[in-house]
Structure formats: C-alpha cells, structure tokens
Design an enzyme around this catalytic site. Sequence first.
Site, short mmCIF file in Angstrom:
data_model
loop_
_atom_site.label_atom_id
_atom_site.label_comp_id
_atom_site.label_asym_id
_atom_site.label_seq_id
_atom_site.Cartn_x
_atom_site.Cartn_y
_atom_site.Cartn_z
CB ILE A 60 -1.03 0.01 1.14
CG1 ILE A 60 -1.82 1.29 1.17
CG2 ILE A 60 -0.31 -0.14 2.45
CD1 ILE A 60 -2.84 1.11 2.27
CB SER A 61 1.29 4.18 -2.41
OG SER A 61 1.22 2.94 -3.26
#
Length: 213
Positions: A60-61
């Site tokens: 997840i960025s």
Amino acid sequence: MTLDAEAKMQFLFALRSKGVMDKRVLTAMEKVDRGAFITGHFAERAYEDVPLPIACGQTISQPSVVGMMTQALDVQPRDKVLEVGTGSGYQAAILSHLARRVYTIDRHARLTRPVRKMFEDMDITNVTVLTGDGSFGVPEQSPFDRIIVTAAAEDPPGPLLAQLREGGIMVVPVGQSDAVQSLIKVTRGPEGFEYEELLPVRFVPLLEGLGQE
Ligand code: SAM
C-alpha cells in the site's frame, strides 16, 4: 485527545508538509481510514507516512505519495477514472469520494476479491473492481477522463494513452523497477500528449499477465 485522533492529525499534517494542499484531496483522505486497508500488525502503523506490505508481495503506497498523485490527477466530480493497480483498495476508496465513477484493476484476484467485498461492506457503490492485466486498460469503458497507474512502467503504456480522453490527465510512475522512478503527469491536448515530471518515487513494477492465485 485520544491517541487515534492525534495520530490522524499528524497524518494530515504530514500530508500538508509534503505538498498535499488540495482541500478536496485532503478531505477525501481524511474520510478514508487507511487502517481498514492494512491487515495484521502493520495496521498499527497505518497513520505513518510509509508504504506498508499487503498480500501477494505488494504494497500500500506511502500516503503522501497517494496524496501527491491524487492532487496531480485533478479529479473533477463528473469524471470517470481508471486506476491500474488496485492493491489494497486504498487509492480507489479515495477516488470514490472525488469522481463520479471509478474502475480499478489488478492482476491479482487474491487482492481484488477482498477489495470488492470490502467496498460492498463500506457501501462504496461507484467503484468497479476488475481482475486483469491493467496495462491494456479497460477498452470497453474507455475513454477515461483520468487514469492513475500505481505501479511503475518503463514508459507510459500505449493502450492507456489511447484510452485517455482529449483534455484528460494520466499520472504514472516511469522508470526501471529497481531504481528511483519519476512520477509523470501526461495531459492529452488537441495536438497530442504533454509530459511533466513531478517527483521521484519508488513503486513495484507493472507486470505482464495475471498473478498466481
Ligand atoms: N493503489 C494501491 C493501493 O492503494 O493500495 C497500491 C498499488 S501497489 C503499489 C501496485 C499494484 O499494481 C499491485 O497490487 C500489483 O499487483 C499491481 N499491478 C502490477 N502490474 C499490474 C498490471 N499489469 N495490471 C494490473 N495491476 C498490476
């Protein structure tokens, strides 16, 4: 103030200090609980400005990068948006607050299946979650007003450029997967495409074909 409220305040402060100034983007990011998109003990770190691991060896960025990409995309309320790289579903959930319609696609069914279920549970009804190789886009739903790619390509993929509406914007990290990449904003004008380099980023690669189950 509870620990949770303080962590959230720091989270929004970190976004602003890294350049996320757009009010609509900040409001959307305030509404979406990043903790809901992370499982296991990493959920405790949901409000830190770092990328975190999710299933299938993906990430997840980093929230500030999500914010900068969303800001550069300049989504308008009537827009139809394509996201390539659903991952945890976090970016798509943010887009759901900004756009009329969102299509998000990932090559891993093991990621898209739970995201589809989660959006149902969250009553997010304007996002369609698809499984497939997103480097070919979603031609049957094109053209798109906005396209966001959340995995790094060596060049902006041709099929995605072709599916961008005139006047549309695409944001895509470009470069080798094992090096620092550049976040590029592509604008489609009447005469062709304009490219603007925004900031250095590091993303997992855009891979061909479907992921292993
Ligand atoms: N946007 C995501 C989020 O909010 O959690 C993070 C995306 S993660 C950095 C990159 C994702 O791109 C991974 O889930 C990976 O499976 C996906 N991906 C890589 N190549 C792809 C392709 N050709 N088509 C669709 N998805 C792809």
